[in-house]
Design an enzyme around this catalytic site. Sequence first.
Site, PDB file in Angstrom:
ATOM      1  N   SER A 147       0.855  -1.174   0.006  1.00  0.00           N
ATOM      2  CA  SER A 147       0.023  -0.010  -0.083  1.00  0.00           C
ATOM      3  C   SER A 147       0.901   1.365  -0.136  1.00  0.00           C
ATOM      4  O   SER A 147       1.785   1.540  -0.837  1.00  0.00           O
ATOM      5  CB  SER A 147      -1.170  -0.054   1.121  1.00  0.00           C
ATOM      6  OG  SER A 147      -2.050   0.848   1.044  1.00  0.00           O
ATOM      7  N   ASP A 239     -10.002  -3.666  -5.019  1.00  0.00           N
ATOM      8  CA  ASP A 239      -9.024  -2.554  -4.620  1.00  0.00           C
ATOM      9  C   ASP A 239      -9.184  -1.529  -5.405  1.00  0.00           C
ATOM     10  O   ASP A 239      -8.900  -1.748  -6.546  1.00  0.00           O
ATOM     11  CB  ASP A 239      -7.754  -3.172  -4.156  1.00  0.00           C
ATOM     12  CG  ASP A 239      -6.826  -2.189  -3.606  1.00  0.00           C
ATOM     13  OD1 ASP A 239      -7.355  -1.265  -3.215  1.00  0.00           O
ATOM     14  OD2 ASP A 239      -5.754  -2.750  -3.594  1.00  0.00           O
ATOM     15  N   HIS A 269      -8.317  -4.956  -0.547  1.00  0.00           N
ATOM     16  CA  HIS A 269      -7.244  -4.349  -0.190  1.00  0.00           C
ATOM     17  C   HIS A 269      -6.806  -4.844   1.239  1.00  0.00           C
ATOM     18  O   HIS A 269      -7.730  -4.804   2.203  1.00  0.00           O
ATOM     19  CB  HIS A 269      -7.254  -2.724   0.067  1.00  0.00           C
ATOM     20  CG  HIS A 269      -6.128  -2.149   0.183  1.00  0.00           C
ATOM     21  ND1 HIS A 269      -5.109  -1.762  -0.867  1.00  0.00           N
ATOM     22  CD2 HIS A 269      -5.584  -1.602   1.233  1.00  0.00           C
ATOM     23  CE1 HIS A 269      -3.950  -0.946  -0.243  1.00  0.00           C
ATOM     24  NE2 HIS A 269      -4.296  -0.877   0.975  1.00  0.00           N
TER      25      HIS A 269
END
Length: 301
Positions: A147, A239, A269
């Site tokens: 991320s 995501d 995610h």
Amino acid sequence: MLYPQARTEVADADVDAGAGVRDLAAERLADREAALAETIRIDVAHVADLDADGVHVRLYRPEEDTPVLLYVHGGGWVFHDLDTHDAFCRYLANATGWSLLAVGYRLAPEHPYPAPLDDVATALTWLRAHGDELEVDTTLVAGIGDSSGANLIAGLCVRDPGALAYQVLVYPVLDALADTESRRTESVAENGFVAADIDWYWDQYVPSAQVRAEPEVSPLRAVDVSGLPPALVITAEHDLLRDEGEAYAARLADAGVSTVAWRALGMTHGFWRRPWEFDASRSAVRLVAGTLRDLAASLRD
């Protein structure tokens, strides 16, 4: 369609949903306490908290003289720390056989860009200078992040293309100005990660709108990516960051950079660092382990 495990679990382990006025100290403490309450914590031969020229780092060394992964955690540049990712770093070190140096970089909004990226660069420089005393092999250092941590790894490679031998980017956030189909359609209620959240995180990390298009902030906007290290890019089907990650993988490949892109179908995610819950996480870790094994072998030949 969401994979059953993603429907029945809170898949988001990397972001905290909801913008607006927030008690960041309380949220960070709750994250840390929840992580420390995890009962799954695999033994690693050597684990040590260290000071890397002012940056808090944690070394996981499964055995001596192994190559090193520079691990940068996610959390929207705002949340998480070495403790929240400790259980997963232990798992990853054992699964790959590589040492990990996890970076506890300064967090936004107290420390916005470039502070987090500078801390990652500082940790890497320190690692290379102290490899012998750490009993690791710094002739081969790869970077891995999830991320916002993947953003910092990618940003480091844009800042210094020779910094790392390889980059593993797990559902990376790569463009502050992204306008993609996944941003518009994959705001998943099941895990609470919606487009307003990523906008809020960008506001914390890079308050200046003029800076957000800078290549080391938004690597997808780099003019030339041909000199960047080879990459493995892992995305999740459901995501909102999916499309920018896959677009970056395509750009790298088009520029002649050896690149593999792998999409976890049915996943949201945050699945990556929950291998004890998600089959896809275990598969992703095996993919990373195999990739690193091949990388090490190719450099020995």
